[in-house]
Design a protein around this motif. Structure first.
Motif, PDB file in Angstrom:
ATOM      1  N   PRO A  23       0.870  -1.099   0.053  1.00 39.35           N
ATOM      2  CA  PRO A  23      -0.048  -0.032  -0.015  1.00 39.35           C
ATOM      3  C   PRO A  23       0.956   1.238   0.095  1.00 39.35           C
ATOM      4  O   PRO A  23       2.104   1.273   0.265  1.00 39.35           O
ATOM      5  CB  PRO A  23      -0.689  -0.123   1.278  1.00 39.35           C
ATOM      6  N   ALA A  24       0.322   2.433  -0.395  1.00 36.18           N
ATOM      7  CA  ALA A  24       1.193   3.778  -0.337  1.00 36.18           C
ATOM      8  C   ALA A  24       1.723   4.074   1.123  1.00 36.18           C
ATOM      9  O   ALA A  24       2.490   4.778   1.122  1.00 36.18           O
ATOM     10  CB  ALA A  24       0.098   4.769  -0.722  1.00 36.18           C
ATOM     11  N   ASP A  25       1.014   3.531   2.186  1.00 34.45           N
ATOM     12  CA  ASP A  25       1.137   3.899   3.581  1.00 34.45           C
ATOM     13  C   ASP A  25       1.626   2.881   4.580  1.00 34.45           C
ATOM     14  O   ASP A  25       1.688   2.863   5.597  1.00 34.45           O
ATOM     15  CB  ASP A  25       0.024   4.568   4.107  1.00 34.45           C
ATOM     16  N   GLY A  26       2.156   1.992   3.806  1.00 34.28           N
ATOM     17  CA  GLY A  26       2.844   0.910   4.731  1.00 34.28           C
ATOM     18  C   GLY A  26       3.518  -0.391   3.785  1.00 34.28           C
ATOM     19  O   GLY A  26       3.276  -0.305   2.601  1.00 34.28           O
ATOM     20  N   PRO A  27       3.819  -1.309   4.597  1.00 34.43           N
ATOM     21  CA  PRO A  27       4.566  -2.445   4.050  1.00 34.43           C
ATOM     22  C   PRO A  27       3.770  -3.480   3.338  1.00 34.43           C
ATOM     23  O   PRO A  27       2.514  -3.646   3.904  1.00 34.43           O
ATOM     24  CB  PRO A  27       5.241  -3.241   5.228  1.00 34.43           C
ATOM     25  N   GLY A  28       4.129  -3.907   2.448  1.00 34.06           N
ATOM     26  CA  GLY A  28       3.742  -5.294   1.853  1.00 34.06           C
ATOM     27  C   GLY A  28       4.669  -6.193   1.971  1.00 34.06           C
ATOM     28  O   GLY A  28       5.418  -6.407   2.813  1.00 34.06           O
ATOM     29  N   GLU A  29       4.792  -7.549   1.020  1.00 40.06           N
ATOM     30  CA  GLU A  29       5.606  -8.404   0.975  1.00 40.06           C
ATOM     31  C   GLU A  29       6.413  -8.789  -0.334  1.00 40.06           C
ATOM     32  O   GLU A  29       5.458  -8.708  -1.178  1.00 40.06           O
ATOM     33  CB  GLU A  29       5.208  -9.604   1.662  1.00 40.06           C
ATOM     34  N   VAL A  30       7.438  -9.048  -0.425  1.00 37.13           N
ATOM     35  CA  VAL A  30       8.278  -9.483  -1.812  1.00 37.13           C
ATOM     36  C   VAL A  30       9.012 -10.837  -1.571  1.00 37.13           C
ATOM     37  O   VAL A  30       9.478 -10.904  -0.480  1.00 37.13           O
ATOM     38  CB  VAL A  30       9.063  -8.404  -2.453  1.00 37.13           C
ATOM     39  N   LEU A  31       8.884 -11.482  -2.474  1.00 39.32           N
ATOM     40  CA  LEU A  31       9.698 -12.845  -2.571  1.00 39.32           C
ATOM     41  C   LEU A  31      10.767 -12.516  -3.503  1.00 39.32           C
ATOM     42  O   LEU A  31      10.667 -12.352  -4.604  1.00 39.32           O
ATOM     43  CB  LEU A  31       8.879 -13.793  -3.137  1.00 39.32           C
ATOM     44  N   VAL A  32      12.257 -12.581  -3.111  1.00 41.28           N
ATOM     45  CA  VAL A  32      13.282 -12.086  -3.745  1.00 41.28           C
ATOM     46  C   VAL A  32      14.264 -13.535  -4.047  1.00 41.28           C
ATOM     47  O   VAL A  32      14.505 -14.065  -2.931  1.00 41.28           O
ATOM     48  CB  VAL A  32      14.095 -11.041  -3.090  1.00 41.28           C
ATOM     49  N   ALA A  33      14.818 -13.326  -5.249  1.00 41.11           N
ATOM     50  CA  ALA A  33      15.653 -14.475  -5.530  1.00 41.11           C
ATOM     51  C   ALA A  33      16.960 -14.019  -4.944  1.00 41.11           C
ATOM     52  O   ALA A  33      17.574 -12.918  -5.481  1.00 41.11           O
ATOM     53  CB  ALA A  33      15.815 -14.728  -6.654  1.00 41.11           C
ATOM     54  N   LEU A  34      17.418 -15.030  -3.975  1.00 44.52           N
ATOM     55  CA  LEU A  34      18.623 -14.690  -3.046  1.00 44.52           C
ATOM     56  C   LEU A  34      19.285 -15.851  -2.517  1.00 44.52           C
ATOM     57  O   LEU A  34      18.586 -16.896  -2.023  1.00 44.52           O
ATOM     58  CB  LEU A  34      18.158 -13.510  -2.040  1.00 44.52           C
ATOM     59  N   ARG A  35      20.759 -15.762  -2.578  1.00 43.61           N
ATOM     60  CA  ARG A  35      21.357 -17.108  -2.088  1.00 43.61           C
ATOM     61  C   ARG A  35      20.874 -18.392  -2.490  1.00 43.61           C
ATOM     62  O   ARG A  35      20.916 -19.374  -1.811  1.00 43.61           O
ATOM     63  CB  ARG A  35      21.344 -17.061  -0.470  1.00 43.61           C
ATOM     64  N   GLY A  36      20.691 -18.584  -3.815  1.00 51.86           N
ATOM     65  CA  GLY A  36      20.207 -19.787  -4.439  1.00 51.86           C
ATOM     66  C   GLY A  36      18.876 -20.221  -4.220  1.00 51.86           C
ATOM     67  O   GLY A  36      18.442 -21.444  -4.400  1.00 51.86           O
TER      68      GLY A  36
END
Length: 73
Positions: A23-36
């Motif tokens: 949202p514009a005023d808070g966090p969401g969540e992302v899944l990031v490709a990292l460390r294999g």
């Protein structure tokens, strides 16, 4: 032979996908490709971002919180 400790690898510059809307005023969540693999991070952005949008990590706030920007389509 010395193996680098990739547990300290920064997500900065990594590409991910939004899994919980940001949202514009808070966090969401992302899944990031990292460390294999893939890791989930709390994510903020300058504006709202929809689920399944591809993003790039542009800054980190803590070990599990990042600032992202949407990638062009």
């Amino acid at each position: 032979m010395y193996a680098a400790d990739d547990s300290l690898q920064s997500p900065l510059g990594a590409v991910g996908k939004v899994t919980v809307p940001i949202p514009a005023d808070g966090p969401g969540e992302v899944l990031v490709a990292l460390r294999g693999g893939s890791e989930a991070f709390a994510a903020w952005c300058a504006g709202p971002v929809a689920v399944n949008t591809r993003v790039v990590v542009v800054d980190t706030f803590s070990a599990r919180s990042v600032l992202v920007e949407p990638l062009p389509p």
